[in-house]
Design a protein around this motif. Structure first.
Motif, PDB file in Angstrom:
ATOM      1  N   GLU A  71     -14.599   0.259   5.932  1.00  0.00           N
ATOM      2  CA  GLU A  71     -14.593  -1.184   5.654  1.00  0.00           C
ATOM      3  C   GLU A  71     -13.764  -2.009   6.649  1.00  0.00           C
ATOM      4  O   GLU A  71     -12.592  -1.740   6.870  1.00  0.00           O
ATOM      5  N   GLU A 116       0.854  -1.184   0.000  1.00  0.00           N
ATOM      6  CA  GLU A 116       0.000   0.000   0.000  1.00  0.00           C
ATOM      7  C   GLU A 116       0.890   1.233   0.000  1.00  0.00           C
ATOM      8  O   GLU A 116       1.577   1.501   0.980  1.00  0.00           O
ATOM      9  N   GLY A 141     -12.943 -11.887   4.242  1.00  0.00           N
ATOM     10  CA  GLY A 141     -11.725 -11.520   4.942  1.00  0.00           C
ATOM     11  C   GLY A 141     -12.031 -10.354   5.863  1.00  0.00           C
ATOM     12  O   GLY A 141     -12.678  -9.378   5.445  1.00  0.00           O
ATOM     13  N   LEU A 142     -11.604 -10.489   7.107  1.00  0.00           N
ATOM     14  CA  LEU A 142     -11.835  -9.433   8.095  1.00  0.00           C
ATOM     15  C   LEU A 142     -10.466  -8.896   8.526  1.00  0.00           C
ATOM     16  O   LEU A 142      -9.572  -9.684   8.859  1.00  0.00           O
ATOM     17  N   HIS A 188      -5.201 -10.928   9.037  1.00  0.00           N
ATOM     18  CA  HIS A 188      -6.380 -11.161   8.233  1.00  0.00           C
ATOM     19  C   HIS A 188      -7.090 -12.390   8.791  1.00  0.00           C
ATOM     20  O   HIS A 188      -6.506 -13.478   8.831  1.00  0.00           O
ATOM     21  N   HIS A 240      -4.460   1.550   6.603  1.00  0.00           N
ATOM     22  CA  HIS A 240      -3.726   0.574   5.796  1.00  0.00           C
ATOM     23  C   HIS A 240      -2.353   0.298   6.397  1.00  0.00           C
ATOM     24  O   HIS A 240      -1.607   1.226   6.701  1.00  0.00           O
TER      25      HIS A 240
HETATM   26  P1  ATP Z   1      -9.574  -1.173   1.212  1.00  0.00           P
HETATM   27  O1  ATP Z   1     -10.472  -0.795   0.065  1.00  0.00           O
HETATM   28  O2  ATP Z   1      -9.914  -0.493   2.482  1.00  0.00           O
HETATM   29  O3  ATP Z   1      -8.122  -1.112   0.854  1.00  0.00           O
HETATM   30  P2  ATP Z   1      -9.864  -3.876   0.359  1.00  0.00           P
HETATM   31  O4  ATP Z   1     -11.100  -3.818  -0.441  1.00  0.00           O
HETATM   32  O5  ATP Z   1      -8.561  -3.855  -0.327  1.00  0.00           O
HETATM   33  O6  ATP Z   1      -9.882  -2.715   1.491  1.00  0.00           O
HETATM   34  P3  ATP Z   1     -10.210  -6.665   0.975  1.00  0.00           P
HETATM   35  O7  ATP Z   1      -9.321  -7.066  -0.110  1.00  0.00           O
HETATM   36  O8  ATP Z   1     -11.656  -6.936   0.863  1.00  0.00           O
HETATM   37  O9  ATP Z   1      -9.967  -5.132   1.345  1.00  0.00           O
HETATM   38  O10 ATP Z   1      -9.626  -7.315   2.327  1.00  0.00           O
HETATM   39  C1  ATP Z   1     -10.467  -7.780   3.372  1.00  0.00           C
HETATM   40  C2  ATP Z   1     -10.274  -6.957   4.635  1.00  0.00           C
HETATM   41  O11 ATP Z   1      -8.910  -6.872   4.990  1.00  0.00           O
HETATM   42  C3  ATP Z   1     -10.702  -5.506   4.505  1.00  0.00           C
HETATM   43  O12 ATP Z   1     -12.073  -5.359   4.707  1.00  0.00           O
HETATM   44  C4  ATP Z   1      -9.905  -4.846   5.610  1.00  0.00           C
HETATM   45  O13 ATP Z   1     -10.554  -5.008   6.845  1.00  0.00           O
HETATM   46  C5  ATP Z   1      -8.624  -5.629   5.626  1.00  0.00           C
HETATM   47  N1  ATP Z   1      -7.564  -4.933   4.909  1.00  0.00           N
HETATM   48  C6  ATP Z   1      -7.361  -4.870   3.570  1.00  0.00           C
HETATM   49  N2  ATP Z   1      -6.246  -4.189   3.276  1.00  0.00           N
HETATM   50  C7  ATP Z   1      -5.706  -3.805   4.469  1.00  0.00           C
HETATM   51  C8  ATP Z   1      -4.523  -3.094   4.834  1.00  0.00           C
HETATM   52  N3  ATP Z   1      -3.683  -2.662   3.924  1.00  0.00           N
HETATM   53  N4  ATP Z   1      -4.269  -2.886   6.151  1.00  0.00           N
HETATM   54  C9  ATP Z   1      -5.130  -3.351   7.088  1.00  0.00           C
HETATM   55  N5  ATP Z   1      -6.243  -4.046   6.808  1.00  0.00           N
HETATM   56  C10 ATP Z   1      -6.546  -4.273   5.514  1.00  0.00           C
END
Ligand code: ATP
Ligand code: MN
Length: 456
Positions: A379, A234, A425-426, A247, A241
Motif C-alpha cells: 500500500e 506504530e 493520503g499518499l 503524508h 512503517h
Molecule cells: P498500513 O495498513 O500500511 O499501516 P494505513 O491503512 O494505516 O496503512 P492510511 O491510513 O490509508 O494507511 O494512510 C495513507 C497512506 O499513508 C498509506 O497508504 C501509506 O502510504 C502511508 N502510511 C500510513 N502509515 C504509515 C507509516 N506508519 N509510515 C509510513 N507511511 C505510512
C-alpha cells in the motif's frame, strides 16, 4: 579563509566538471575527501560534492614538500578547496581528473577519530536480522554522518524530486496548498496509533492525517492538498512503517471514488516520470530497471474489487476471511504478480472507519480505494469518497460507538451544505522507497523515527 565581504558561493560543481564543462580549465573545487591513497611521490584523492565525485592527483614534485604533506593529511571527510587543472581521461571514473596545483584545508578531521562509517557498514544485517542498508546500531547512531554516503545522498536526491513532482502535479491541476494543525483532539486512523501529548492540563494528540481539517476547508477551496508529517505510534516493526512520515494528502469537492483514483494514479505516474527525467543517474546507480520505472510512469493502473483480491488470495491458499483488512503479508503476496500498481476498491464497511462513504448500491461495502505498489511493496495510497450527509455521518459515528463531541466540527461541515467529496493520503516515504528499490523505508528519510529510536 580571510574572505570577509567577499562571497564563498560555489561556481564550479564536480558534476559539471564530469560533464565536460571545464575541461582544460584551471578551477577551484570545493568539497569533501571521499577516499585517498598514494605513496611518497603521488597522492590520489577522490573528492566529492553534492553533484558527484572526481579523482584529484597531487605530485610531490609539482606541489613541493609542504603542500604535499598537507594533501596527505586530508583524510576522509576533510573539507578542502583544491585548485588545479581539469584533464579529460578516459580511464578515470567519470571521464575527468584534476591535477592539483594548490590545497587548502577548510575543516580538518582528527586522525585519532576517523570518519566512523565505512563500506563494511552498508549492506549488512540490521537490528532485526534483515539484510538492509545502514540499519545497524552503529550506523543508526551515526545517522548524521551516514547521510554523506553515496547511497544515502542518492536516496535524498530522489526524495527531493518526488516532493517537487507532487507539488507540481497538484498545482498543475488547480489544487491549493493548505495546512492543518498538528495538535489535534481526535483520531482519524484508530486510537491505537495515537501519540498523546500533554497539553496544558488537557490531553492532545499528534495528527495522524490532515484529512478531517481539510474537509472543513473543502467548501471554501474545493481542491486542496498538502505535504506534511503525520504521526502514528506504530509499535510493530516493519520495513514500511515510521512513527513520523510524510503524508501527501488531497481533498476534492464534487468527486467520486473514480475521480479521486484518477488523481492518485496521476500523481504516482508523475512522480515516476519526474524521477526518470531528473534522476536517471541516481536510479541507475541504484540498479533500478529504467524500463520498469517507465512502465510505472506510462501505464494505466488496473482496478480490482476487494472481493476479487480475497478470491485470488484464497486461490493461493492464503488464510484470509472476507471482512478482514488486508495486512502487509497479504498485500505482499497479492502484489508479487503485479507489474504496475493496482487499486483495490470497495472494502467491506466493517473494515473501515466512519468517514468512508457506504456504497449506495450495496451497503456491505464502502467507496474507497488502496493503491498497492508492485515488487512486494504494497500500500502506498489510501483514499475514497467521504460520508457527506449529516444524517449518514451521525448514523455511522453512532454505529461505531465513536463519541460525537470531538467530531462536532466535522459533523458541522455536513450540516452546512454538504457535497459529495473525497480524497486520499499518499505515503511519500513509501513511494520513494518503492521507486528507489530501497531495502527499508528508513533508507529514504534523513532521520527515521521508529518505535525504538528518536535519536540522533
Ligand atoms: P498500513 O495498513 O500500511 O499501516 P494505513 O491503512 O494505516 O496503512 P492510511 O491510513 O490509508 O494507511 O494512510 C495513507 C497512506 O499513508 C498509506 O497508504 C501509506 O502510504 C502511508 N502510511 C500510513 N502509515 C504509515 C507509516 N506508519 N509510515 C509510513 N507511511 C505510512
Ligand atoms: Mn496503518
Amino acid at each position: 579563509m580571510e574572505r570577509f565581504g567577499e562571497s564563498l558561493v560555489k561556481t564550479i560543481w564536480i558534476g559539471d566538471v564530469q560533464n565536460g564543462q571545464h575541461t582544460d580549465q584551471t578551477v577551484e573545487l570545493k568539497g569533501w575527501v571521499k577516499r585517498s591513497r598514494g605513496n611518497n611521490n603521488i597522492w590520489f584523492v577522490v573528492l566529492r560534492d553534492s553533484t558527484g565525485t572526481i579523482q584529484c592527483v597531487g605530485k610531490k614534485k609539482a606541489l613541493g614538500e609542504a603542500v604535499f604533506e598537507t594533501l596527505k593529511g586530508a583524510i576522509i571527510e576533510t573539507s578542502v578547496v583544491f585548485t588545479g587543472h581539469v584533464r579529460a581521461d578516459e580511464r578515470a571514473e567519470g571521464g575527468h581528473e584534476l591535477d592539483i596545483a594548490n590545497v587548502e584545508i577548510v575543516g580538518a578531521v582528527n586522525s585519532e577519530r576517523p570518519f566512523p562509517i565505512t563500506e563494511a557498514d552498508m549492506l549488512v544485517e540490521d537490528e532485526d536480522g534483515e539484510l538492509t542498508y545502514g540499519g545497524t546500531e552503529h550506523t543508526l547512531n551515526h545517522r548524521h554522518l551516514y547521510l554523506r554516503t553515496t547511497r544515502a545522498t542518492t536516496m535524498l536526491k530522489l526524495r527531493s524530486s518526488a516532493f517537487g513532482a507532487i507539488h507540481n502535479y497538484f498545482r498543475g491541476h488547480d489544487f491549493l496548498e493548505y495546512q492543518a494543525p498538528n495538535f489535534v483532539a481526535g483520531a482519524v486512523e484508530g486510537g491505537s496509533t495515537l501519540f498523546e501529548v500533554p497539553y496544558f492540563g488537557k490531553q492532545a494528540y499528534l495528527t495522524q492525517s490532515w484529512q478531517l481539517y481539510a474537509e472543513a476547508a473543502m467548501p471554501a477551496l474545493e481542491r486542496l492538498y498538502t505535504i506534511a508529517p503525520s504521526f502514528r505510534a506504530e509499535k510493530s516493526r516493519t520495513r514500511r512503517h515510521l512513527t513520523e512520515f510524510w503524508h501527501a494528502e488531497m481533498e476534492m469537492a464534487w468527486a467520486t471514488n473514480n475521480d479521486i483514483m484518477a488523481h492518485g494514479e496521476g500523481v504516482v505516474r508523475s512522480i515516476a516520470k519526474t524521477l526518470l527525467e531528473e534522476r536517471e543517474d541516481e536510479l541507475t546507480y541504484l540498479e533500478r530497471d529504467l524500463e520498469m520505472i517507465a512502465r510505472y510512469a506510462d501505464s494505466p493502473y488496473p482496478r480490482m474489487r476487494y472481493d476479487e483480491a480475497i478470491e485470488i488470495l484464497q486461490g493461493k491458499d492464503v488464510s484470509v476471511e472476507w471482512g478482514q483488512d488486508l495486512d502487509y503479508s497479504k498485500e505482499k503476496i497479492l502484489t508479487q504478480d503485479f507489474d504496475v500498481p493496482h487499486f483495490l476498491t470497495h472494502y467491506p464497511k466493517v473494515a473501515k472507519p466512519f468517514y468512508h462513504r457506504v456504497d449506495p448500491e450495496d451497503e456491505k461495502y464502502v467507496l474507497c480505494h488502496d493503491l498497492l505498489a508492485p515488487e512486494g511493496y504494497g500500500e502506498i495510497i489510501g483514499g475514497g469518497e467521504r460520508t457527506w450527509s449529516e444524517q449518514e455521518i451521525l448514523q455511522r459515528i453512532d454505529e461505531e460507538g465513536t463519541p460525537r463531541e470531538p467530531y462536532q466540527f466535522y459533523i458541522d461541515v455536513r450540516s452546512y451544505g454538504g457535497v459529495p467529496h473525497g480524497g486520499f493520503g499518499l505515503g511519500v516515504d513509501r513511494v520513494v522507497s518503492w521507486l528507489a528499490g530501497a531495502t527499508h523505508i528508513r533508507e529514504v528519510i534523513p532521520f527515521p523515527r521508529t518505535s525504538r529510536r528518536v535519536t540522533p
